[in-house]
Design an enzyme around this catalytic site. Structure first.
Site, mmCIF file in Angstrom:
data_model
loop_
_atom_site.group_PDB
_atom_site.id
_atom_site.type_symbol
_atom_site.label_atom_id
_atom_site.label_comp_id
_atom_site.label_asym_id
_atom_site.label_seq_id
_atom_site.Cartn_x
_atom_site.Cartn_y
_atom_site.Cartn_z
ATOM 1 C CG ASP A 262 36.548 -16.784 -2.999
ATOM 2 O OD1 ASP A 262 35.695 -17.704 -3.010
ATOM 3 O OD2 ASP A 262 37.750 -17.000 -2.753
HETATM 4 C C1 BGC Z 1 37.369 -20.458 -2.266
HETATM 5 C C2 BGC Z 1 37.206 -20.518 -3.781
HETATM 6 C C3 BGC Z 1 36.115 -21.505 -4.143
HETATM 7 C C4 BGC Z 1 34.833 -21.095 -3.443
HETATM 8 C C5 BGC Z 1 33.662 -22.012 -3.730
HETATM 9 C C6 BGC Z 1 36.045 -20.236 -1.561
HETATM 10 O O1 BGC Z 1 36.192 -20.384 -0.193
HETATM 11 O O2 BGC Z 1 38.272 -19.427 -1.935
HETATM 12 O O3 BGC Z 1 38.421 -20.864 -4.390
HETATM 13 O O4 BGC Z 1 35.967 -21.554 -5.520
HETATM 14 O O5 BGC Z 1 35.058 -21.102 -2.043
HETATM 15 O O6 BGC Z 1 33.879 -23.266 -3.197
#
Ligand code: BGC
Length: 752
Positions: A262
Site C-alpha cells: 500500500d
Molecule cells: C490506500 C489504497 C489505495 C492507495 C493508492 C492508499 O492510501 O490505502 O487503498 O489504493 O492509497 O491510492
C-alpha cells in the site's frame, strides 16, 4: 510518457489454459521460459527499477526489451481520475471521467454473484480505456467495526458473502484483460493508527474470518496481484509478513503473481525482500538502491531479485499493455458500464422497515424531500476511493424525474452538512449550509423551513445518514450517531406529517434508536453510484421491488458490537502516534535512514486485540443473544415469499439442499435466500449460526421456483489450532433456511 508495446502473450495464455486443466494461478506461469530468457538479458539496475514506483501510479518495465510499464488505477468503485505523475493532484484531463459504481457495502447488499461479476467487467472495461493494467481493488476486508472509516469500501462482515463477491469481482475484472490487486491483505479493519497498528489475533480467526475473501479470489479467481495492508498482523508489517505473504499466500494458496505495498506501506529493504513483497509503492528508499547495495555486500542475492521480477513479468505477460495511441482516446465512462452501475444499485437498496408507506401511493401528489443527503453528490471524498464521475443522479433528481409533471416535489436542506476535514484553504465566507461540528444541534431556521414543507405535503421523504467526509479512509468515526441534529429534524417532521419515509444515505451503519420510532418506513440507500438516484426512485415508486439485504449488522448501540463489547476498540491503552501520518511530516522526511529508524523505535506501538475472535458481526449478536436494530441479512420486499419443502442430502463433497420458493405477490420480485448452519452437540466451539450458502433469486408475480443450494463440505471445516490444519468435525448440523439471519423459515437436520 512511456512507450507501450503489445504482447501476444494474452493469446498464448488462453490457448495454454484450454489445452490443459490448470489452476487459475498456474496459468500465470505459462510464459516462464520466455520470461527467464528476458531476465537473462536484464541488468541488475533494470531489474531493481521494477521493484519500486516509477510514478505515483506506475512501476517500470524495460523499454529496451519491449516491456511496458505497469499502470495502476484506484479502484475500487470507478477508475480514479488521472493524477500528476508525482502525486494524487488532478492532472486536469477531460476524458478521464469514469462510471461511479455503487460502493462496497452497496454491492454486497445485492448478495448477487452475477452483479459482482458484472461490476468487475465494468471496472475492467473502463480500466482498459485508460490504459491501466492493474485495478487497486477489490477491497475485501471484513467489516469488523461499525465505525470503520473504510467499512463502506469493504463488502461485508461475513466471510462467505465477502468471498463469493470478491471472487466474482476478480473474475469480471480479469476476464476483461485487466489484473486485480486485491486489497488490503490482511486484517485491515481500522483507520485509527492505520500505518502502525498491530492486529493481534489467533490463527483460527485469521483463517476462518479475515483471510477467506482473499483465499477464494486468489485460488479460484486467479487474482494476479495482492496489496499488503498498512497495518501489522501479529507483530510484522503486512508488507514483510512471512506468514501472510510467503507461507500462506504463496506457499499454501499457490499465488504466482506479484504483491504491491500500500502507498507508503513498505518499511524495510530486508524485511520486504525476504518476506514476500515485490513492489514498493511509492518511493524507492527501500526497494531501490539499497537492494543493489545489499547484493554487493552479499546480504541479498540476485536470484531473489530475479524471482521477484519473474513474478511481476508473469502478470505483465498476461495483461496486454494498451498501446499509447489507443489509451485515453475515449471517455472513460461507457454506457454499458453505467447500465451495470444502475443494475447493481437497483438490487442493493434495502427496505429496513415499511408500515404501509411504500411504494409511494398513486394518490400522492405532493412530496416534500428534506435533507441535504438528497442533493449531495457522493462520488468524490473518502480519499483513494473517490471517483470523478461523468455524471451522478442524486436522489432528488431521481425522484423529480420519476415523479413526472403530475407530482410536485419540493425540497429543503433540513440540516447542515458536516464537511469534515478541509483540504486546502478555508472559504472566505462560512457556508450557511455547513456545520462547524459533527454534533452541532439542528439549525432552527432550516428546521422551520423543512417543517413548513412537510406540513404542506402528502408525503415526506427525509434523507439522513453520513457523508464521505464522515466515513472516510484515514480516520474512523468516533461513534455511529446521526450527525448535525438529524434526529431532531426527523422527529419534528414526523410531528408535522406522520406520512414519512426515511432514506439513509451512508456506507456503514448508523444509530437509529431515535429515528426508528418516528419513521414509519426506512430505506438504506447507500452511496449508490452514477445511477443511484434513478435506482432509488424506481424502488420508492414501486417500479421494482426492493431486494437488498444488509451485508452487516445494524447494532442498536455501538457498544453492543463485539470489538466494543470486549473493550478491544478503541485501543484501551490509548496508544497513538500513527507512523503513517508521522512519516510524511517534513522533518521526518528529511531524516537519515538511521535517524528515521530511531524515531520509529521511539513511537508508541498501538495494538488492536481481536479477543472477540471469530464472533464478528451477527456471529456475536446471535451467540450472545443481543438484539440488534436490524439483523445481518435483513431486507423487506413489497411482496411476501413462501418457503416450503426443504430437502437436504449429504453428498460426497457437499450438503445439497433444495426447496420451493414462491412469490406470493402481484409484482415481480427478487429474494435473497440464505442458508445458515447451527452445530448440534459439537465438541468444537462455534458461533450460534454461520452463513454457508445464499442465492439471489428472481421470481415473476405468483411464480414458484425450486431453488438448489450447496454447501461444499470444505466450507464446513474449522481451523484446528492443535494440528494447524483445516479439519472437518463430523456430527449433526441444523440447517436454517430463511430470508434473514433473524428470519428463519425452514429447518432440517443432517449428519456429516
Ligand atoms: C490506500 C489504497 C489505495 C492507495 C493508492 C492508499 O492510501 O490505502 O487503498 O489504493 O492509497 O491510492
Amino acid at each position: 510518457m512511456t512507450k507501450r508495446f503489445f504482447f501476444p502473450a494474452g493469446v498464448a495464455l488462453l490457448l495454454a489454459a484450454c489445452s490443459t486443466v490448470q489452476s487459475p494461478q498456474d496459468r500465470l506461469t505459462v510464459n516462464d521460459q520466455k520470461i527467464d530468457a528476458i531476465i537473462a538479458q536484464m541488468t541488475l539496475e533494470e531489474k531493481v527499477e521494477m521493484l519500486h514506483s516509477k510514478t505515483n501510479m506506475s512501476s517500470a518495465g524495460v523499454e529496451r526489451l519491449g516491456i511496458a510499464d505497469m499502470h495502476y488505477a484506484d479502484g475500487p468503485f470507478g477508475i480514479r481520475e488521472e493524477g500528476q505523475p508525482n502525486g494524487f493532484m488532478s492532472a486536469g484531463w477531460t476524458l478521464d471521467s469514469a462510471t461511479y459504481f455503487p460502493t462496497g457495502s452497496a454491492l454486497a447488499a445485492t448478495w448477487s454473484k452475477e452483479m459482482a461479476y458484472l461490476y468487475g467487467t465494468g471496472m475492467g472495461t473502463e480500466a482498459r480505456l485508460r490504459g491501466k493494467d492493474v485495478i487497486l481493488g477489490p477491497a475485501v476486508n471484513i467489516q469488523r467495526l461499525p465505525v470503520g472509516g473504510r467499512t463502506y469500501e469493504y463488502l461485508s462482515e461475513d466471510p462467505i458473502l465477502s468471498a463469493a463477491l470478491a471472487l466474482e469481482y476478480t473474475k469480471g475484472v480479469q476476464d476483461k484483460g485487466t489484473a486485480v490487486c486485491i486489497k488490503h491483505f490482511a486484517v485491515n479493519n481500522q483507520e485509527t493508527n492505520r500505518g502502525s497498528v498491530d492486529a493481534q489475533l489467533d490463527e483460527r480467526t485469521l483463517r476462518e474470518i479475515y483471510l477467506k475473501p482473499f483465499e477464494r479470489a486468489v485460488i479460484e479467481g486467479g487474482a494476479m496481484s495482492v496489496m499488503p495492508a498498512y497495518n501489522k498482523v501479529n507483530g510484522d508489517y503486512c508488507s514483510e509478513n512471512e506468514h501472510l505473504l510467503n507461507e500462506i499466500l504463496r506457499g499454501e494458496w499457490g499465488f504466482k503473481g506479484f504483491t504491491v505495498s500500500d502507498w507508503g506501506g513498505t518499511h524495510s529493504t530486508m524485511g520486504a525482500m525476504l518476506h514476500g513483497l515485490n513492489v514498493q509503492m511509492t518511493g524507492s528508499n527501500y526497494l531501490g538502491q539499497p537492494v543493489i547495495d545489499s547484493i554487493a555486500t552479499g546480504a541479498l542475492t540476485e536470484a531473489l531479485v530475479d524471482e521477484k521480477v519473474r513474478q511481476i513479468l508473469r502478470v505483465r505477460f498476461a495483461i496486454e499493455a494498451v498501446p499509447e495511441d489507443v489509451a485515453n482516446t475515449k471517455m472513460t465512462s461507457q454506457p454499458e458500464c453505467q447500465d451495470i452501475a444502475k443494475k447493481v444499485a437497483e438490487r442493493s437498496i434495502v427496505l429496513l422497515k415499511n408500515e404501509g408507506m411504500l411504494p409511494i401511493a398513486k394518490e400522492v401528489k405532493k412530496i416534500a424531500v428534506i435533507g441535504q443527503n438528497a442533493v449531495l453528490k457522493t462520488q468524490s471524498g473518502g480519499m483513494g476511493a473517490g471517483v470523478k464521475a461523468l455524471y451522478e443522479v442524486t436522489p432528488l433528481e431521481g425522484i423529480r424525474k420519476r415523479a413526472g409533471a403530475d407530482v410536485e416535489v419540493t425540497y429543503a436542506p433540513g440540516y447542515k452538512n458536516f464537511p469534515g476535514r478541509r483540504w486546502g484553504p478555508a472559504p472566505a465566507e462560512p457556508n450557511p449550509l455547513e456545520a462547524a461540528a459533527i454534533d452541532e444541534p439542528a439549525d432552527p431556521a432550516l428546521l422551520t423551513e423543512a417543517v413548513a414543507l412537510a406540513k404542506d405535503a402528502d408525503l415526506v421523504i427525509f434523507f439522513g445518514g453520513t457523508n464521505k467526509s464522515i466515513e472516510t479512509e484515514g480516520s474512523d468515526r468516533q461513534n455511529i450517531d446521526l450527525p448535525t441534529g438529524q434526529n431532531e429534524v426527523v422527529a419534528a417532521l414526523h410531528e408535522a406529517n406522520p406520512k414519512l419515509v426515511t432514506v439513509l444515505i451512508s456506507g456503514g451503519p448508523t444509530d437509529l434508536r431515535q429515528l426508528e420510532p418516528v419513521s414509519p418506513a426506512i430505506v438504506q440507500g447507500w452511496w449508490n453510484g452514477t445511477e443511484g438516484g434513478t435506482a432509488l426512485a424506481e424502488v420508492l415508486f414501486g417500479d421494482i421491488a426492493p431486494s437488498g439485504k444488509l451485508p452487516f449488522t445494524f447494532p442498536a448501540r455501538l457498544e453492543d458490537s463485539p470489538a466494543y463489547a470486549m473493550g478491544n476498540f478503541p485501543d484501551p491503552n490509548g496508544a497513538g502516534g500513527d507512523l503513517f501520518s508521522l512519516m510524511f511530516r517534513p522533518d521526518v522526511l528529511k531524516m537519515s535512514p538511521e535517524e528515521r529508524q530511531k524515531f520509529i523505535d521511539s513511537l508508541p506501538k498501538p495494538v488492536s486485540k481481536y479477543t472477540e475472535r471469530f464472533y464478528v458481526g451477527y456471529r456475536w449478536f446471535d451467540t450472545k443473544d443481543v438484539k440488534p436494530m436490524y439483523a445481518f441479512g435483513h431486507g423487506l420486499s413489497y411482496v411476501e415469499f413462501e418457503y416450503d419443502d426443504l430437502k437436504a442430502v449429504v453428498g460426497k463433497d457437499a450438503v445439497k439442499i433444495s426447496f420451493k420458493l414462491e412469490n406470493e405477490g402481484s409484482m415481480p420480485a427478487d429474494e435473497v435466500v440464505q442458508l445458515y448452519v447451527h452445530r448440534i452437540d459439537s465438541k468444537v466451539e462455534w458461533p450460534a449460526k454461520e452463513l454457508k450458502a445464499f442465492q439471489h433469486v428472481s421470481l415473476a408475480a405468483g411464480e414458484t421456483k425450486v431453488v438448489n443450494l450447496e454447501i461444499p463440505l470444505k466450507d464446513l471445516r474449522y481451523w484446528n489450532e492443535t494440528t494447524n490444519a483445516w479439519d472437518l468435525e463430523h456430527g449433526k448440523l441444523q440447517l436454517l433456511l430463511g430470508s434473514a439471519s433473524d428470519d428463519i423459515r425452514e429447518t432440517a437436520e443432517v449428519t456429516i
